[in-house]
Write a protein that holds these residues in place. Structure first.
Motif, PDB file in Angstrom:
ATOM      1  N   GLU A  55       0.837  -1.199   0.000  1.00  0.00           N
ATOM      2  CA  GLU A  55       0.000   0.000   0.000  1.00  0.00           C
ATOM      3  C   GLU A  55       0.874   1.252   0.000  1.00  0.00           C
ATOM      4  OE1 GLU A  55      -2.546  -0.673   3.360  1.00  0.00           O
ATOM      5  OE2 GLU A  55      -3.852  -2.020   2.235  1.00  0.00           O
ATOM      6  N   THR A  58       2.485   1.708  -3.381  1.00  0.00           N
ATOM      7  CA  THR A  58       1.490   2.230  -4.317  1.00  0.00           C
ATOM      8  C   THR A  58       1.405   3.747  -4.220  1.00  0.00           C
ATOM      9  OG1 THR A  58       0.228   0.169  -4.244  1.00  0.00           O
ATOM     10  CG2 THR A  58      -0.965   2.145  -4.948  1.00  0.00           C
ATOM     11  N   LEU A  61       4.751   5.436  -5.545  1.00  0.00           N
ATOM     12  CA  LEU A  61       4.802   5.400  -7.001  1.00  0.00           C
ATOM     13  C   LEU A  61       3.802   6.382  -7.610  1.00  0.00           C
ATOM     14  CD1 LEU A  61       5.132   1.549  -7.496  1.00  0.00           C
ATOM     15  CD2 LEU A  61       6.916   3.248  -7.945  1.00  0.00           C
ATOM     16  N   ALA A  62       2.597   6.431  -7.071  1.00  0.00           N
ATOM     17  CA  ALA A  62       1.562   7.330  -7.591  1.00  0.00           C
ATOM     18  C   ALA A  62       2.000   8.789  -7.514  1.00  0.00           C
ATOM     19  CB  ALA A  62       0.254   7.132  -6.834  1.00  0.00           C
ATOM     20  N   ALA A  66       3.383   6.807 -11.406  1.00  0.00           N
ATOM     21  CA  ALA A  66       3.604   5.393 -11.710  1.00  0.00           C
ATOM     22  C   ALA A  66       2.640   4.520 -10.911  1.00  0.00           C
ATOM     23  CB  ALA A  66       5.046   5.002 -11.388  1.00  0.00           C
ATOM     24  N   THR A  67       2.578   3.256 -11.289  1.00  0.00           N
ATOM     25  CA  THR A  67       1.787   2.257 -10.572  1.00  0.00           C
ATOM     26  C   THR A  67       2.664   1.023 -10.347  1.00  0.00           C
ATOM     27  OG1 THR A  67       0.954   1.068 -12.508  1.00  0.00           O
ATOM     28  CG2 THR A  67      -0.286   3.043 -11.807  1.00  0.00           C
ATOM     29  N   LEU A  68       2.130   0.072  -9.634  1.00  0.00           N
ATOM     30  CA  LEU A  68       2.862  -1.184  -9.439  1.00  0.00           C
ATOM     31  C   LEU A  68       3.094  -1.912 -10.762  1.00  0.00           C
ATOM     32  CD1 LEU A  68       1.217  -2.416  -6.115  1.00  0.00           C
ATOM     33  CD2 LEU A  68       3.580  -1.649  -6.429  1.00  0.00           C
ATOM     34  N   ASP A  70       4.286  -0.607 -13.290  1.00  0.00           N
ATOM     35  CA  ASP A  70       5.518  -0.050 -13.842  1.00  0.00           C
ATOM     36  C   ASP A  70       6.774  -0.595 -13.167  1.00  0.00           C
ATOM     37  OD1 ASP A  70       4.209   1.771 -15.679  1.00  0.00           O
ATOM     38  OD2 ASP A  70       3.635   2.933 -13.912  1.00  0.00           O
TER      39      ASP A  70
END
Length: 128
Positions: A55, A58, A61-62, A66-68, A70
């Protein structure tokens, strides 16, 4: 190449003032590489801690677009490698596409004595 070190306000703050949570390396084509420091989380069980770690990843990255999905590399440190399947069950809920390159290590201790797992990732963010 431009490098930005960041502790996004949207994420839990680092447990120590001696590191940044994200290093963003801008590439000439507008893409970027994100190096995310090892993350631990609170929880009584390995599953709870693993969920908290993903979490937090996540959110980190956001904060950089980005997201998981990526994530291209993941390194996991477990205090008990015999619990790899327990960790993997939670990880598979968060990393649902083609798995990234990966290394998993057993560590006798992590940054906090109560930590059972620590995870760091590298993500590739495409150009806009």
């Amino acid at each position: 190449m431009q490098i930005t070190l960041d502790n996004p306000a949207s994420a839990p703050q680092p447990l120590s003032p001696y590191y940044s949570q994200v290093a963003r390396l801008e590439q000439a084509d507008g893409s970027a590489l994100l190096f995310v420091s090892g993350q631990i989380a609170e929880g009584a069980t390995l599953a709870e801690q693993t969920e908290g770690v993903f979490e937090t990843l996540t959110v980190l990255l956001a904060a950089h677009g980005a997201t998981l999905a990526d994530v291209v590399n993941i390194r996991t440190y477990l205090t008990d490698i015999s619990r790899l399947e327990e960790y993997g069950t939670v990880r598979r809920r968060f990393l649902t596409g083609t798995p990234p390159t990966s290394m998993t290590f057993e560590a006798s201790r992590l940054f906090r004595p109560e930590a059972l797992v620590e995870v760091e990732v590298v993500a590739a963010v495409p150009a806009d």
